[in-house]
Design a protein around this motif. Structure first.
Motif, PDB file in Angstrom:
ATOM      1  N   THR A  31       8.219   3.444  -2.273  1.00 12.51           N
ATOM      2  CA  THR A  31       6.764   3.478  -2.390  1.00 12.51           C
ATOM      3  C   THR A  31       6.373   3.762  -3.826  1.00 12.51           C
ATOM      4  OG1 THR A  31       6.552   4.302  -0.126  1.00 12.51           O
ATOM      5  CG2 THR A  31       4.664   4.630  -1.561  1.00 12.51           C
ATOM      6  N   ALA A  60       6.072  -0.472  -0.380  1.00 14.63           N
ATOM      7  CA  ALA A  60       4.656  -0.171  -0.210  1.00 14.63           C
ATOM      8  C   ALA A  60       4.015   0.365  -1.488  1.00 14.63           C
ATOM      9  CB  ALA A  60       4.475   0.842   0.905  1.00 14.63           C
ATOM     10  N   THR A  62       0.750   2.765  -2.566  1.00 20.06           N
ATOM     11  CA  THR A  62      -0.235   3.703  -2.059  1.00 20.06           C
ATOM     12  C   THR A  62      -1.288   3.961  -3.125  1.00 20.06           C
ATOM     13  OG1 THR A  62       1.362   4.759  -0.600  1.00 20.06           O
ATOM     14  CG2 THR A  62      -0.595   6.034  -1.157  1.00 20.06           C
ATOM     15  N   GLU A  76      -5.493   8.728   1.233  1.00 25.87           N
ATOM     16  CA  GLU A  76      -4.831   7.622   0.546  1.00 25.87           C
ATOM     17  C   GLU A  76      -4.987   6.343   1.362  1.00 25.87           C
ATOM     18  OE1 GLU A  76      -0.318   8.291   2.220  1.00 25.87           O
ATOM     19  OE2 GLU A  76      -0.880   9.251   0.345  1.00 25.87           O
ATOM     20  N   THR A  78      -2.574   2.684   1.910  1.00 23.65           N
ATOM     21  CA  THR A  78      -1.326   1.996   1.589  1.00 23.65           C
ATOM     22  C   THR A  78      -1.394   0.545   2.004  1.00 23.65           C
ATOM     23  OG1 THR A  78      -0.043   4.023   1.827  1.00 23.65           O
ATOM     24  CG2 THR A  78       1.176   1.961   1.992  1.00 23.65           C
ATOM     25  N   ASN A  80       1.216  -2.765   2.343  1.00 25.00           N
ATOM     26  CA  ASN A  80       2.654  -3.046   2.388  1.00 25.00           C
ATOM     27  C   ASN A  80       2.940  -4.392   3.050  1.00 25.00           C
ATOM     28  OD1 ASN A  80       1.935  -2.382   4.962  1.00 25.00           O
ATOM     29  ND2 ASN A  80       3.537  -0.864   5.289  1.00 25.00           N
TER      30      ASN A  80
END
Length: 103
Positions: A31, A60, A62, A76, A78, A80
């Protein structure tokens, strides 16, 4: 357009003059973090994020607002998926998702 190459554990701070970020991935799974500027200091600003085919469930990105800001009430956001996209609006000390595109 700002090209951002993300990798596992990388961070990127959105600059004052950036508004369109095109995201790619390099390296192994993980991430990456993109830090958003303060919504309070950017009232009315739109930020757009787009991914290409290198982003997946295992790679991903974020988006993290500065505290105490949120993104649609969350700490947050994200993305992906390949060819994912999101547009955010700074308003009333928070970021709001005003458009989301998923393949």
């Amino acid at each position: 357009i700002t090209d951002i190459t993300n990798s596992a554990g990388s961070t990127y701070d959105v600059g004052d003059t950036e508004y369109m970020m095109f995201n790619t991935w390099s390296g192994g799974n993980g991430t990456a973090i993109i830090n958003l500027p303060s919504a309070r200091d950017n009232e009315g600003r739109l930020l757009r994020f787009k991914s290409d085919s290198t982003i997946s469930a295992n790679t991903a990105i974020t988006l993290t607002p500065s505290s105490p800001d949120t993104i649609d009430g969350n700490a947050e956001f994200t993305f992906n998926r390949d060819y994912d996209g999101v547009m955010l609006l700074a308003h009333s000390d928070n970021w709001y998702i005003i458009q989301r595109k998923a393949k």
